[in-house]
Design a protein around this motif. Structure first.
Motif, PDB file in Angstrom:
ATOM      1  N   ARG A  51     -10.057  -1.745   2.222  1.00 26.81           N
ATOM      2  CA  ARG A  51      -9.543  -0.855   1.191  1.00 26.81           C
ATOM      3  C   ARG A  51      -8.074  -1.121   0.899  1.00 26.81           C
ATOM      4  NH1 ARG A  51     -12.991   3.277  -0.010  1.00 26.81           N
ATOM      5  NH2 ARG A  51     -14.721   3.627   1.433  1.00 26.81           N
ATOM      6  N   GLU A  52      -7.388  -1.772   1.835  1.00 20.56           N
ATOM      7  CA  GLU A  52      -5.981  -2.044   1.627  1.00 20.56           C
ATOM      8  C   GLU A  52      -5.534  -3.229   2.479  1.00 20.56           C
ATOM      9  OE1 GLU A  52      -4.039   1.549   2.765  1.00 20.56           O
ATOM     10  OE2 GLU A  52      -4.272   1.178   4.920  1.00 20.56           O
ATOM     11  N   PHE A  53      -4.393  -3.805   2.084  1.00 19.10           N
ATOM     12  CA  PHE A  53      -3.752  -4.869   2.838  1.00 19.10           C
ATOM     13  C   PHE A  53      -2.444  -4.339   3.414  1.00 19.10           C
ATOM     14  CE2 PHE A  53      -6.033  -7.642  -0.332  1.00 19.10           C
ATOM     15  CZ  PHE A  53      -6.911  -8.202   0.581  1.00 19.10           C
ATOM     16  N   VAL A  54      -1.936  -5.043   4.434  1.00 21.89           N
ATOM     17  CA  VAL A  54      -0.657  -4.701   5.050  1.00 21.89           C
ATOM     18  C   VAL A  54       0.244  -5.935   4.980  1.00 21.89           C
ATOM     19  CG1 VAL A  54       0.536  -3.976   7.143  1.00 21.89           C
ATOM     20  CG2 VAL A  54      -1.741  -3.079   6.629  1.00 21.89           C
ATOM     21  N   PHE A  55       1.482  -5.756   4.503  1.00 21.50           N
ATOM     22  CA  PHE A  55       2.443  -6.858   4.432  1.00 21.50           C
ATOM     23  C   PHE A  55       3.155  -6.996   5.780  1.00 21.50           C
ATOM     24  CE2 PHE A  55       2.183  -5.324  -0.009  1.00 21.50           C
ATOM     25  CZ  PHE A  55       1.723  -6.496  -0.595  1.00 21.50           C
ATOM     26  N   LEU A  56       3.203  -8.219   6.302  1.00 21.45           N
ATOM     27  CA  LEU A  56       3.739  -8.464   7.638  1.00 21.45           C
ATOM     28  C   LEU A  56       5.066  -9.220   7.639  1.00 21.45           C
ATOM     29  CD1 LEU A  56       0.415  -9.593   9.388  1.00 21.45           C
ATOM     30  CD2 LEU A  56       1.377  -7.281   9.250  1.00 21.45           C
ATOM     31  N   ALA A  57       5.559  -9.612   6.485  1.00 18.32           N
ATOM     32  CA  ALA A  57       6.736 -10.484   6.437  1.00 18.32           C
ATOM     33  C   ALA A  57       8.064  -9.725   6.506  1.00 18.32           C
ATOM     34  CB  ALA A  57       6.705 -11.333   5.160  1.00 18.32           C
ATOM     35  N   TYR A  58       8.029  -8.403   6.402  1.00 22.55           N
ATOM     36  CA  TYR A  58       9.278  -7.643   6.354  1.00 22.55           C
ATOM     37  C   TYR A  58       9.874  -7.476   7.748  1.00 22.55           C
ATOM     38  CZ  TYR A  58       8.038  -6.456   1.565  1.00 22.55           C
ATOM     39  OH  TYR A  58       7.730  -6.525   0.231  1.00 22.55           O
ATOM     40  N   PRO A  59      11.210  -7.429   7.857  1.00 22.92           N
ATOM     41  CA  PRO A  59      11.841  -7.266   9.179  1.00 22.92           C
ATOM     42  C   PRO A  59      11.574  -5.877   9.743  1.00 22.92           C
ATOM     43  CG  PRO A  59      13.495  -7.158   7.433  1.00 22.92           C
ATOM     44  CD  PRO A  59      12.206  -7.578   6.776  1.00 22.92           C
ATOM     45  N   SER A  60      11.435  -5.814  11.047  1.00 24.44           N
ATOM     46  CA  SER A  60      11.202  -4.525  11.708  1.00 24.44           C
ATOM     47  C   SER A  60      12.499  -3.831  12.095  1.00 24.44           C
ATOM     48  CB  SER A  60      10.334  -4.736  12.958  1.00 24.44           C
ATOM     49  OG  SER A  60      10.946  -5.681  13.827  1.00 24.44           O
ATOM     50  N   CYS A  61      13.558  -4.603  12.261  1.00 24.29           N
ATOM     51  CA  CYS A  61      14.858  -4.027  12.635  1.00 24.29           C
ATOM     52  C   CYS A  61      15.431  -3.245  11.451  1.00 24.29           C
ATOM     53  CB  CYS A  61      15.798  -5.139  13.061  1.00 24.29           C
ATOM     54  SG  CYS A  61      17.475  -4.586  13.423  1.00 24.29           S
ATOM     55  N   SER A  62      15.891  -2.024  11.690  1.00 23.54           N
ATOM     56  CA  SER A  62      16.387  -1.164  10.614  1.00 23.54           C
ATOM     57  C   SER A  62      17.632  -1.756   9.947  1.00 23.54           C
ATOM     58  CB  SER A  62      16.693   0.237  11.153  1.00 23.54           C
ATOM     59  OG  SER A  62      17.660   0.160  12.189  1.00 23.54           O
ATOM     60  N   GLU A  63      18.515  -2.390  10.759  1.00 26.67           N
ATOM     61  CA  GLU A  63      19.707  -2.995  10.177  1.00 26.67           C
ATOM     62  C   GLU A  63      19.345  -4.123   9.219  1.00 26.67           C
ATOM     63  OE1 GLU A  63      19.309  -2.374  13.333  1.00 26.67           O
ATOM     64  OE2 GLU A  63      20.888  -0.938  13.873  1.00 26.67           O
ATOM     65  N   LEU A  64      18.382  -4.947   9.616  1.00 22.23           N
ATOM     66  CA  LEU A  64      17.945  -6.037   8.746  1.00 22.23           C
ATOM     67  C   LEU A  64      17.259  -5.505   7.497  1.00 22.23           C
ATOM     68  CD1 LEU A  64      16.574  -8.740  11.231  1.00 22.23           C
ATOM     69  CD2 LEU A  64      18.645  -8.844   9.818  1.00 22.23           C
ATOM     70  N   ARG A  65      16.532  -4.410   7.641  1.00 19.90           N
ATOM     71  CA  ARG A  65      15.859  -3.818   6.468  1.00 19.90           C
ATOM     72  C   ARG A  65      16.876  -3.356   5.444  1.00 19.90           C
ATOM     73  NH1 ARG A  65      12.500  -0.701   9.973  1.00 19.90           N
ATOM     74  NH2 ARG A  65      13.354   1.192   9.034  1.00 19.90           N
ATOM     75  N   GLN A  73      10.325   1.105   3.876  1.00 20.77           N
ATOM     76  CA  GLN A  73       9.193   1.844   4.423  1.00 20.77           C
ATOM     77  C   GLN A  73       8.746   1.262   5.756  1.00 20.77           C
ATOM     78  OE1 GLN A  73       6.236   1.719   1.355  1.00 20.77           O
ATOM     79  NE2 GLN A  73       7.267   3.223   0.056  1.00 20.77           N
ATOM     80  N   THR A  74       8.135   2.100   6.577  1.00 17.81           N
ATOM     81  CA  THR A  74       7.581   1.628   7.850  1.00 17.81           C
ATOM     82  C   THR A  74       6.146   1.143   7.681  1.00 17.81           C
ATOM     83  OG1 THR A  74       6.964   3.915   8.380  1.00 17.81           O
ATOM     84  CG2 THR A  74       9.066   3.102   9.239  1.00 17.81           C
ATOM     85  N   GLU A  75       5.385   1.781   6.797  1.00 14.93           N
ATOM     86  CA  GLU A  75       4.016   1.348   6.509  1.00 14.93           C
ATOM     87  C   GLU A  75       4.014   0.654   5.149  1.00 14.93           C
ATOM     88  OE1 GLU A  75       1.080   4.344   6.814  1.00 14.93           O
ATOM     89  OE2 GLU A  75       1.569   4.857   8.902  1.00 14.93           O
ATOM     90  N   ARG A  76       3.771  -0.639   5.174  1.00 13.47           N
ATOM     91  CA  ARG A  76       3.851  -1.438   3.938  1.00 13.47           C
ATOM     92  C   ARG A  76       2.447  -1.873   3.541  1.00 13.47           C
ATOM     93  NH1 ARG A  76       7.583  -3.258   7.777  1.00 13.47           N
ATOM     94  NH2 ARG A  76       9.694  -2.508   7.348  1.00 13.47           N
ATOM     95  N   THR A  77       1.720  -0.952   2.954  1.00 14.66           N
ATOM     96  CA  THR A  77       0.335  -1.222   2.572  1.00 14.66           C
ATOM     97  C   THR A  77       0.198  -1.251   1.056  1.00 14.66           C
ATOM     98  OG1 THR A  77      -0.238   1.136   2.613  1.00 14.66           O
ATOM     99  CG2 THR A  77      -0.539  -0.112   4.657  1.00 14.66           C
ATOM    100  N   ILE A  78      -0.889  -1.862   0.603  1.00 11.49           N
ATOM    101  CA  ILE A  78      -1.221  -1.892  -0.815  1.00 11.49           C
ATOM    102  C   ILE A  78      -2.737  -1.919  -0.937  1.00 11.49           C
ATOM    103  CG2 ILE A  78      -1.165  -4.420  -0.963  1.00 11.49           C
ATOM    104  CD1 ILE A  78      -0.002  -4.103  -3.796  1.00 11.49           C
ATOM    105  N   THR A  79      -3.268  -1.179  -1.889  1.00 16.23           N
ATOM    106  CA  THR A  79      -4.711  -1.154  -2.085  1.00 16.23           C
ATOM    107  C   THR A  79      -5.185  -2.485  -2.662  1.00 16.23           C
ATOM    108  OG1 THR A  79      -4.530  -0.254  -4.333  1.00 16.23           O
ATOM    109  CG2 THR A  79      -4.633   1.330  -2.493  1.00 16.23           C
ATOM    110  N   LEU A  80      -6.491  -2.739  -2.573  1.00 17.64           N
ATOM    111  CA  LEU A  80      -7.036  -3.967  -3.139  1.00 17.64           C
ATOM    112  C   LEU A  80      -6.810  -4.019  -4.641  1.00 17.64           C
ATOM    113  CD1 LEU A  80      -8.424  -4.350  -0.336  1.00 17.64           C
ATOM    114  CD2 LEU A  80     -10.389  -5.268  -1.570  1.00 17.64           C
ATOM    115  N   LEU A  81      -6.989  -2.873  -5.316  1.00 18.17           N
ATOM    116  CA  LEU A  81      -6.769  -2.824  -6.758  1.00 18.17           C
ATOM    117  C   LEU A  81      -5.297  -3.059  -7.081  1.00 18.17           C
ATOM    118  CD1 LEU A  81      -7.775  -2.337  -9.626  1.00 18.17           C
ATOM    119  CD2 LEU A  81      -7.441   0.135  -9.256  1.00 18.17           C
TER     120      LEU A  81
END
Length: 314
Positions: A10-24, A87-95
């Motif tokens: 139903r959705e995808f999750v993007f994994l390329a974003y930095p997890s460190c808040s300073e880098l974000r 955002q902490t949850e980086r999801t997107i629907t298939l549509l």
């Protein structure tokens, strides 16, 4: 991978974003700053071409159209990238993923096709100067721009419909910043040579064919320039074409690297950097490339920037 590992996603999750808040926050600030310059530069070109009568010629009409397409092209992904950065949850629907891919690939293809139309305009102007006003009418230019957008979106729609008709695996993480063809294709369960060939055919139509038209146009232009007896004429022809050639090399170089190769050769970290170059770098550099060597455009931009608003001057 086999279809035993397939599931209804139903959705995808993007994994390329930095997890460190300073880098974000640093990434958000940097991308925001670049995006502001992209919007400002391209909007200035569109406005200048629209209101300055000296720019009401085919070459600048194509340039204004290119800037408008690049505004829409970046708007398809950059605001979503900025939102995901914080955002902490980086999801997107298939549509949502399919819609983003349609506009990103479609407008990117239109960009490539419009660069081919601009090469055709330069070919007619240099190789057939007497027929130039008769051939490159306003109607002719509008048809080329509309055809570029329609063909680009049509090819993109066919490609995205094909990709999202395939079964996806349980792994729903996209190793990328947005929905692009190579990282999404890596999540398809039934990966096969036929699927890769289908993607390569679509990429060839959108990238390789327009590039061959550009190469043919500039081969004829080079022959015509070398036959000119006037050194001043050769210099003017070179200045007219050099900016366009620089943009062509940037645009087609990145696109060919990303799409004219098998999906199995996808390297996440390397391709993430390349995608940022053609998503942010090319639209940022294009206004600079087209204005730094063009006195008419620099003069028009100066007049637009110094123009007073009627309501304030009254």
């Amino acid at each position: 991978m086999t279809c035993e590992n397939c599931s209804v996603l139903r959705e995808f999750v993007f994994l390329a974003y930095p997890s460190c808040s300073e880098l974000r926050f640093l990434s958000f600030f940097g991308i925001s700053l670049i995006y502001v310059f992209i919007v400002a530069g391209n909007v200035l070109i569109v406005v200048s071409v629209w209101i300055e009568s000296c720019l009401h010629v085919p070459m600048y009409y194509f340039l204004g159209s290119l800037s408008w397409i690049e505004l829409c092209y970046t708007a398809a992904v950059v605001p979503h990238i900025l939102a995901n950065t914080l955002q902490t949850e980086r999801t997107i629907t298939l549509l949502g993923c399919a819609t983003q891919m349609i506009f990103f690939i479609g407008l990117g293809s239109a960009d490539c096709l419009l660069l081919a139309a601009m090469a055709l305009d330069r070919y007619i102007a240099i190789c057939h100067p007497l027929q130039y006003p008769l051939i490159t009418t306003f109607t002719f230019c509008v048809r080329l721009v509309v055809a570029s957008v329609v063909i680009g979106l049509f090819l993109s729609l066919q490609l995205v419909a094909f990709i999202f008709s395939l079964p996806f695996c349980q792994a729903r993480g996209i190793e990328h910043f947005f929905c692009d063809v190579p990282p999404v294709m890596r999540l398809v369960c039934t990966s096969s040579h036929l699927h890769e060939q289908s993607v390569l055919v679509a990429a060839t139509l959108a990238i390789a064919v327009p590039f061959l038209l550009i190469a043919a146009s500039y081969t004829c232009i080079l022959a015509a320039v070398l036959n000119m007896h006037s050194s001043a004429g050769r210099y003017r022809a070179f200045c007219t074409c050099s900016s366009h050639l620089t943009v062509v090399v940037l645009q087609y170089g990145c696109c060919a690297f990303m799409y004219l190769r098998p999906v199995s050769n996808y390297h996440p970290k390397q391709d993430q950097f390349i995608s940022l170059v053609y998503t942010l770098g090319t639209p940022l550099l294009n206004p600079l490339i087209y204005t730094l060597r063009n006195t008419d455009m620099k003069g028009a931009l100066g007049r637009v920037l110094t123009r007073k608003c009627p309501s304030l001057s009254s």
